[in-house]
Design an enzyme around this catalytic site. Structure first.
Site, PDB file in Angstrom:
ATOM      1  N   ASN A   7      -7.741   1.945   3.107  1.00 54.90           N
ATOM      2  CA  ASN A   7      -6.684   1.738   3.766  1.00 54.90           C
ATOM      3  C   ASN A   7      -6.136   2.514   5.024  1.00 54.90           C
ATOM      4  OD1 ASN A   7      -3.537   1.526   4.331  1.00 54.90           O
ATOM      5  ND2 ASN A   7      -3.075   1.759   2.264  1.00 54.90           N
ATOM      6  N   ARG A  99      -7.151  -3.323   3.143  1.00 51.46           N
ATOM      7  CA  ARG A  99      -6.400  -3.416   3.597  1.00 51.46           C
ATOM      8  C   ARG A  99      -6.210  -4.048   5.208  1.00 51.46           C
ATOM      9  NH1 ARG A  99      -1.072  -0.492   4.451  1.00 51.46           N
ATOM     10  NH2 ARG A  99       1.354  -2.469   4.155  1.00 51.46           N
ATOM     11  N   HIS A 189       3.988  -6.714   3.767  1.00 52.45           N
ATOM     12  CA  HIS A 189       3.825  -5.997   2.161  1.00 52.45           C
ATOM     13  C   HIS A 189       3.080  -7.489   1.065  1.00 52.45           C
ATOM     14  CE1 HIS A 189       6.947  -3.351   2.526  1.00 52.45           C
ATOM     15  NE2 HIS A 189       5.683  -2.007   3.328  1.00 52.45           N
ATOM     16  N   HIS A 217      10.356  -4.816  -2.396  1.00 52.78           N
ATOM     17  CA  HIS A 217       9.569  -3.190  -2.301  1.00 52.78           C
ATOM     18  C   HIS A 217      10.237  -2.629  -1.149  1.00 52.78           C
ATOM     19  CE1 HIS A 217       4.948  -1.184  -1.518  1.00 52.78           C
ATOM     20  NE2 HIS A 217       6.327  -0.724  -0.619  1.00 52.78           N
ATOM     21  N   ARG A 250      12.484   2.585  10.137  1.00 58.21           N
ATOM     22  CA  ARG A 250      13.019   1.273  11.188  1.00 58.21           C
ATOM     23  C   ARG A 250      14.041   0.436  10.338  1.00 58.21           C
ATOM     24  NH1 ARG A 250       7.792  -0.991   8.703  1.00 58.21           N
ATOM     25  NH2 ARG A 250       6.171   0.387   9.017  1.00 58.21           N
ATOM     26  N   ASP A 292      12.947  10.599   4.414  1.00 59.63           N
ATOM     27  CA  ASP A 292      13.067  10.686   3.295  1.00 59.63           C
ATOM     28  C   ASP A 292      13.683  10.375   1.475  1.00 59.63           C
ATOM     29  OD1 ASP A 292      12.493  11.604   0.022  1.00 59.63           O
ATOM     30  OD2 ASP A 292      11.026  12.031   1.093  1.00 59.63           O
ATOM     31  N   ILE A 342      11.052   4.254  -3.719  1.00 63.04           N
ATOM     32  CA  ILE A 342      12.267   4.215  -4.072  1.00 63.04           C
ATOM     33  C   ILE A 342      12.692   3.204  -5.177  1.00 63.04           C
ATOM     34  CG2 ILE A 342      14.519   3.567  -3.190  1.00 63.04           C
ATOM     35  CD1 ILE A 342      13.258   4.441  -0.459  1.00 63.04           C
ATOM     36  N   GLY A 343      11.905   2.053  -5.399  1.00 63.78           N
ATOM     37  CA  GLY A 343      12.700   0.821  -6.059  1.00 63.78           C
ATOM     38  C   GLY A 343      12.102   1.679  -7.490  1.00 63.78           C
ATOM     39  N   GLU A 396      -1.595  -2.008  -4.642  1.00 64.20           N
ATOM     40  CA  GLU A 396      -2.220  -2.192  -4.187  1.00 64.20           C
ATOM     41  C   GLU A 396      -3.700  -2.832  -4.204  1.00 64.20           C
ATOM     42  OE1 GLU A 396       0.404  -2.458  -0.398  1.00 64.20           O
ATOM     43  OE2 GLU A 396       0.772  -0.863  -1.822  1.00 64.20           O
TER      44      GLU A 396
HETATM   45  P1  ADP Z   1       5.324   5.027   1.233  1.00 65.67           P
HETATM   46  O1  ADP Z   1       5.644   2.848   1.583  1.00 65.67           O
HETATM   47  O2  ADP Z   1       4.670   5.667   3.042  1.00 65.67           O
HETATM   48  O3  ADP Z   1       3.679   4.022   0.561  1.00 65.67           O
HETATM   49  P2  ADP Z   1       6.519   4.947  -0.929  1.00 65.67           P
HETATM   50  O4  ADP Z   1       6.130   3.745  -1.529  1.00 65.67           O
HETATM   51  O5  ADP Z   1       5.591   6.213  -1.034  1.00 65.67           O
HETATM   52  O6  ADP Z   1       6.197   5.315   0.379  1.00 65.67           O
HETATM   53  O7  ADP Z   1       7.723   5.719  -0.948  1.00 65.67           O
HETATM   54  C1  ADP Z   1       8.041   6.521  -0.520  1.00 65.67           C
HETATM   55  C2  ADP Z   1      10.153   7.213  -0.394  1.00 65.67           C
HETATM   56  O8  ADP Z   1       9.781   7.261  -1.971  1.00 65.67           O
HETATM   57  C3  ADP Z   1       9.982   7.952  -0.007  1.00 65.67           C
HETATM   58  O9  ADP Z   1      11.432   7.643   0.467  1.00 65.67           O
HETATM   59  C4  ADP Z   1      10.930   8.778  -1.164  1.00 65.67           C
HETATM   60  O10 ADP Z   1      11.439   9.900  -1.291  1.00 65.67           O
HETATM   61  C5  ADP Z   1      10.849   7.846  -2.034  1.00 65.67           C
HETATM   62  N1  ADP Z   1      10.929   8.393  -3.678  1.00 65.67           N
HETATM   63  C6  ADP Z   1       9.986   8.981  -4.569  1.00 65.67           C
HETATM   64  N2  ADP Z   1       9.851   9.310  -4.988  1.00 65.67           N
HETATM   65  C7  ADP Z   1      11.822   9.630  -5.140  1.00 65.67           C
HETATM   66  C8  ADP Z   1      12.899   9.533  -5.879  1.00 65.67           C
HETATM   67  N3  ADP Z   1      12.099   9.775  -7.446  1.00 65.67           N
HETATM   68  N4  ADP Z   1      14.140   9.222  -6.448  1.00 65.67           N
HETATM   69  C9  ADP Z   1      14.259   8.369  -4.432  1.00 65.67           C
HETATM   70  N5  ADP Z   1      13.347   8.593  -4.104  1.00 65.67           N
HETATM   71  C10 ADP Z   1      11.852   9.237  -4.284  1.00 65.67           C
END
Ligand code: ADP
Length: 415
Positions: A7, A99, A189, A217, A250, A292, A342-343, A396
């Site tokens: 990727n 990817r 995605h 997502h 974004r 973040d 985040i999810g 993925e």
């Molecule tokens: P990408 O889209 O680059 O693959 P990720 O899916 O890893 O990124 O998501 C990154 C986001 O997830 C960041 O905003 C990070 O702060 C958030 N994140 C990761 N762990 C936690 C957590 N425990 N609580 C809140 N947000 C989190």
């Protein structure tokens, strides 16, 4: 088969080696053997490498470009220090899965890469100028270093959404824009939405055609997808990954006239405005602090920072709007499913999104939604919730590896 999954981002390279094959897919027994992340690929790169079951190794190395990053990875894979199960030489890497962000209208499923496919991915650069060139560098590099005898497969972020009807994918702008320039919603995605839908189907023990869910997502990039009868009916990202939900940097949806307005007021051109909307907006833009989510939640809690709270509130509100819109568009759904960094990991964000949706039948179970489910699969709504909610971590890379095997063996994709 041992599949190298690549990727390539504009300045990064993520990889995994996954052992998989048709029988292993059937038994859900495919395994990750190693993984890694190379950041700041042009320059003194920060490198994290891990053989499964071993501690992570961190190092730095000067890298010129993506080709030298792939070269670095291949050398590490076969070096005596790494001792990856079943891999002793480059001959033990049987195929590469890439990817690729934008497949345009041409690619509705994963394909074996040949010269013609490369040309078509090159043609799509104008649709994804930030992403496709980096993906292509990965393809050129792997071809050069492993030779054309090792099959390579492209797995497109857009492909899952190729089932969207015109009512979802056409913008209400002059039709010639679509005819002349293919201006339409493509969605991204797709590999993540598809993987999550596949896992949901397994958990719910239902047929593909019975999957009626909204997948959400939420990572650095964020998107929602309305999946009806097992197919993408609509999704929030558009011609590019900019549209839809609020993201790390974004903006997601904005009034298009804002562009002209900013142009006049700030005296800046389209390129700078694009940078503002892509790189300086979203959570970062509103909070003025960070993109973040974890840091924003901490700022809000520890310092009661108003703009951190506002950023999170706007973020959650936008997701809520899309859930409402998609439920209306789909004529109802059985579940909503959270995924992405985040999810998967933030009970607080999931709760804020679902808060107030009880009237539409969604009752979150606070305990199920708690820390225990973070990073795991599980239902987070109460037993008799009319609209259920789940957390399903995305994977993925696994889907890319599986598609690579299926494409090489000419077995139609199933999920
Ligand atoms: P990408 O889209 O680059 O693959 P990720 O899916 O890893 O990124 O998501 C990154 C986001 O997830 C960041 O905003 C990070 O702060 C958030 N994140 C990761 N762990 C936690 C957590 N425990 N609580 C809140 N947000 C989190």
């Amino acid at each position: 088969m041992n599949i190298l999954v690549l990727n390539c981002g504009s300045s990064s390279l993520k990889f995994q080696i996954i052992e998989t094959d048709l029988d292993l897919i059937e038994q859900n027994a495919d395994k990750r053997l190693a993984s890694g992340l190379l950041e700041r690929v042009v320059g003194n790169a920060l490198i994290t490498l891990q053989v499964e079951g071993q501690p992570k190794v961190r190092e730095t190395a000067p890298l010129r470009d993506h080709r030298s990053a792939i070269d670095f990875v291949l050398r590490w894979i076969i070096s005596p220090n790494s001792k990856i199960n079943n891999i002793k030489s480059l001959g033990d890497i049987h195929a590469v899965g890439h990817r690729v962000v934008h497949g345009g209208e041409k690619f509705t499923k994963s394909v074996l890469i040949d010269d013609q496919v490369i040309e078509q991915i090159e043609d799509n650069i104008e649709l994804a100028p930030l992403h496709n060139p980096a993906n292509l560098k990965g393809i050129y590099g792997a071809r050069e270093l492993l030779g054309t005898g090792v099959p390579q497969v492209a797995v497109f972020d857009t492909a899952f959404h190729s089932t969207m009807p015109e009512t979802s994918y056409l913008y209400a702008i002059p039709y010639q824009m679509y005819r002349r320039h293919r201006v339409r919603r493509y969605g991204f995605h797709g590999t993540s939405h598809r993987y999550v839908a596949y896992r949901y189907r397994q958990l719910a023990n239902i047929e593909r055609e019975q999957v009626n869910i909204i997948t959400i997502h939420l990572g650095n990039g964020c998107s929602a997808c309305a999946i009806k009868n097992g197919e993408s009916l609509d999704t929030s990202m558009g011609l590019t990954p900019m549209e839809g939900l609020v993201m790390g940097t974004r903006s997601g949806d904005v009034d298009p006239s804002i562009l002209e307005f900013i142009h006049h007021k700030e005296g800046i051109g389209m390129r700078d405005i694009d940078t503002i909307l892509n790189k300086q907006s979203g959570l970062l833009g509103i909070s003025g602090l960070t993109n973040d989510m974890r840091e924003l939640l901490a700022e809000e809690q520890e310092k009661n920072d108003r703009r951190a709270r506002l950023a999170i509130d706007i973020f959650c509100n936008r997701v809520k709007k899309y859930i409402g819109a998609y439920l209306a568009e789909m004529g109802g759904a059985d579940s909503i499913v959270f995924t992405g960094g985040i999810g998967e990991n933030s009970a607080a964000v999931r709760e804020r999104i679902c808060n107030g949706l009880e009237w539409m039948g969604l009752s979150l179970d606070k305990e199920r939604n708690g820390e225990k489910v973070n990073g795991r699969e599980g239902e987070i709504s109460v037993d008799n919730s009319r609209l259920k909610a789940f957390v399903i971590p995305t994977n993925e890379e696994l889907l890319i590896a599986r598609d690579t095997v299926r494409t090489i063996k000419n077995v139609p994709r199933r999920w």
